[in-house]
Design a protein around this motif. Structure first.
Motif, PDB file in Angstrom:
ATOM      1  N   HIS A  73       0.946  -1.275   0.073  1.00 44.85           N
ATOM      2  CA  HIS A  73       0.059   0.012   0.006  1.00 44.85           C
ATOM      3  C   HIS A  73       0.998   1.418  -0.161  1.00 44.85           C
ATOM      4  CE1 HIS A  73      -3.185  -2.922   0.383  1.00 44.85           C
ATOM      5  NE2 HIS A  73      -2.756  -3.213   1.843  1.00 44.85           N
ATOM      6  N   ARG A 222      -0.435   2.133  10.432  1.00 43.57           N
ATOM      7  CA  ARG A 222       0.092   1.756   9.351  1.00 43.57           C
ATOM      8  C   ARG A 222       1.447   0.857   9.868  1.00 43.57           C
ATOM      9  NH1 ARG A 222       0.669   7.625   6.685  1.00 43.57           N
ATOM     10  NH2 ARG A 222      -1.283   7.989   5.626  1.00 43.57           N
ATOM     11  N   GLY A 229       0.195  -6.078   5.577  1.00 36.77           N
ATOM     12  CA  GLY A 229      -0.523  -5.372   4.466  1.00 36.77           C
ATOM     13  C   GLY A 229      -2.037  -5.229   4.712  1.00 36.77           C
ATOM     14  N   ASN A 230      -2.346  -5.760   6.073  1.00 34.30           N
ATOM     15  CA  ASN A 230      -3.798  -5.653   6.690  1.00 34.30           C
ATOM     16  C   ASN A 230      -4.093  -4.798   7.715  1.00 34.30           C
ATOM     17  OD1 ASN A 230      -4.698  -7.722   4.721  1.00 34.30           O
ATOM     18  ND2 ASN A 230      -3.434  -9.219   6.017  1.00 34.30           N
ATOM     19  N   GLU A 254      -5.758   1.266   1.528  1.00 31.17           N
ATOM     20  CA  GLU A 254      -5.626  -0.249   1.182  1.00 31.17           C
ATOM     21  C   GLU A 254      -6.857  -0.708   0.084  1.00 31.17           C
ATOM     22  OE1 GLU A 254      -5.648  -1.939   5.181  1.00 31.17           O
ATOM     23  OE2 GLU A 254      -3.603  -1.760   5.409  1.00 31.17           O
TER      24      GLU A 254
END
Length: 307
Positions: A73, A222, A229-230, A254
Motif C-alpha cells: 500500500h 500503518r 498489508g492488513n 488499502e
C-alpha cells in the motif's frame, strides 16, 4: 690493498639495489592491494544497486498484486523483503500524499514548515517566497521575496515566475537553506497536481499540516499493518471518533482498485557485509507511451547515500 675499496663500493651498490628493489616490490604490492580493495568496493556497490533496483521492480509488481490481500500500500509504511541473501526495505508513497509545490496555497506550505520545526515567522516568509518563485506575474505577494530582494542578496537571478520542475529547485528560492530543503524534501512533490494532499497517503508532518486529528494514530496503524498489508484489527476497535477516522483513512489506502497513479518508491538494500545502497524513484504506472513498459520514470536517484 687496492682491490678492497672497489669491493666495498660494490657491496654498497648491491645494498642500495636491494633497498630499491624492496621499495619497488612494496609499492607494487600496495598498488595491487589498493586496486583489490577498490574492486571489492565497486563490486559491492554494483551488487547493492542491483538488489535495490530489484526491490523497486518488486514493489511495482506488489502494488497491483493479483491477490488484493497481498498488495503493498502506497502510504509510506515499510515492507521488508529478502533477495539473494540481502535484506531489502521498501517504502511506497502515492504522490497524492505529498504537498505539491506548484499547487499548494501558502498557508499549507507554512503549516508544513511549522510541522517540521520551523519558527512560525520564518515559516510564513519561506512559504511566501516559494509561492512567489512559482508565480506567473513576477509580482511578490505580502512578505514574499521579489526580484529586488534576490538582487540585494547577491543572486544573479530573480524569482522564476514559473512552476517548479523538481523539488531540488527549492534550493534556489531565497531564504531556503540546505537544512530546510533536507527536511522538506520527503514531503513535497511536483507530480500530484493537487492543491491539498490526500490524507490517506500522507506522512505525519503532512497530516499535521492538514490538521488531521488522528494523525499519530493513523501512522501507528500503518506501522502495525506494514508486514501483512492488513489493518491492525485490535487497535481499530479502540473507541472514539479519532480511531474511526484513522480506520477509514487506512482502509482508503488499502483500497482494492487497480493502481495507475504516480508513486515515489524508496528501496534500501542491506548486503550481508553490512553495506547499504538506496534507490529512490518516482514512477508513473500509466501513460508510459511504449508497449511493454510497466512504468515511466519521472525521477531517479541511486547510490550509497543519494541526495
Amino acid at each position: 690493498m687496492s682491490g678492497r675499496p672497489a669491493r666495498g663500493a660494490a657491496l654498497v651498490l648491491v645494498l642500495w639495489l636491494i633497498v630499491l628493489l624492496t621499495a619497488v616490490v612494496g609499492g607494487y604490492a600496495l598498488v595491487a592491494r589498493t586496486g583489490h580493495l577498490q574492486g571489492r568496493v565497486e563490486t559491492g556497490q554494483l551488487q547493492g544497486d542491483a538488489v535495490a533496483r530489484a526491490g523497486l521492480e518488486y514493489a511495482v509488481w506488489r502494488l497491483n498484486h493479483p491477490e488484493p490481500a497481498l498488495r503493498w500500500h502506497p502510504d509510506g509504511r515499510p515492507y521488508r523483503w529478502e533477495y539473494d541473501g540481502a535484506q531489502v526495505e521498501v517504502r511506497i508513497t502515492d504522490e497524492r500524499g505529498r504537498v505539491d509545490l506548484n499547487r499548494a496555497p501558502p498557508q499549507l506550505l507554512q503549516a508544513l514548515l511549522q510541522a517540521l520545526g520551523t519558527d512560525p515567522g520564518r515559516a510564513a516568509a519561506l512559504a511566501a517566497a516559494i509561492a512567489d518563485w512559482r508565480g506567473a506575474d513576477g509580482t511578490p505577494g505580502p512578505g514574499a521575496a521579489g526580484d529586488a530582494a534576490y538582487a540585494a542578496a547577491g543572486r544573479a537571478y530573480g524569482a522564476k515566475g514559473a512552476p517548479f520542475e523538481s523539488a531540488a529547485e527549492l534550493l534556489q528560492v531565497l531564504g531556503i537553506e540546505p537544512d530546510d530543503y533536507r527536511r522538506l524534501r520527503p514531503y513535497v512533490t511536483v507530480h500530484s497536481g493537487l492543491p491539498q494532499p490526500e490524507a490517506a497517503f500522507a506522512a505525519l508532518p503532512v497530516l499535521e499540516a492538514l490538521g488531521v486529528r488522528d494523525a499519530a494514530l493513523l501512522v501507528q496503524l500503518r506501522g502495525q499493518a506494514g508486514g501483512a498489508g492488513n489493518p491492525a484489527a485490535p487497535d481499530l476497535q479502540r473507541p472514539g471518533a479519532d480511531a474511526a477516522s484513522a480506520a477509514h483513512l487506512l482502509q482508503r489506502a488499502e483500497g482494492g482498485a487497480v493502481r495507475r497513479g504516480t508513486y515515489s518508491i524508496d528501496s534500501l538494500a542491506r548486503l550481508p557485509d553490512g553495506s547499504r545502497t538506496v534507490t529512490r524513484a518516482v514512477v508513473r504506472l500509466q501513460g508510459t507511451g511504449a508497449p511493454g513498459m510497466a512504468y515511466m520514470v519521472l525521477a531517479w536517484e541511486e547510490g550509497a547515500s543519494p541526495q
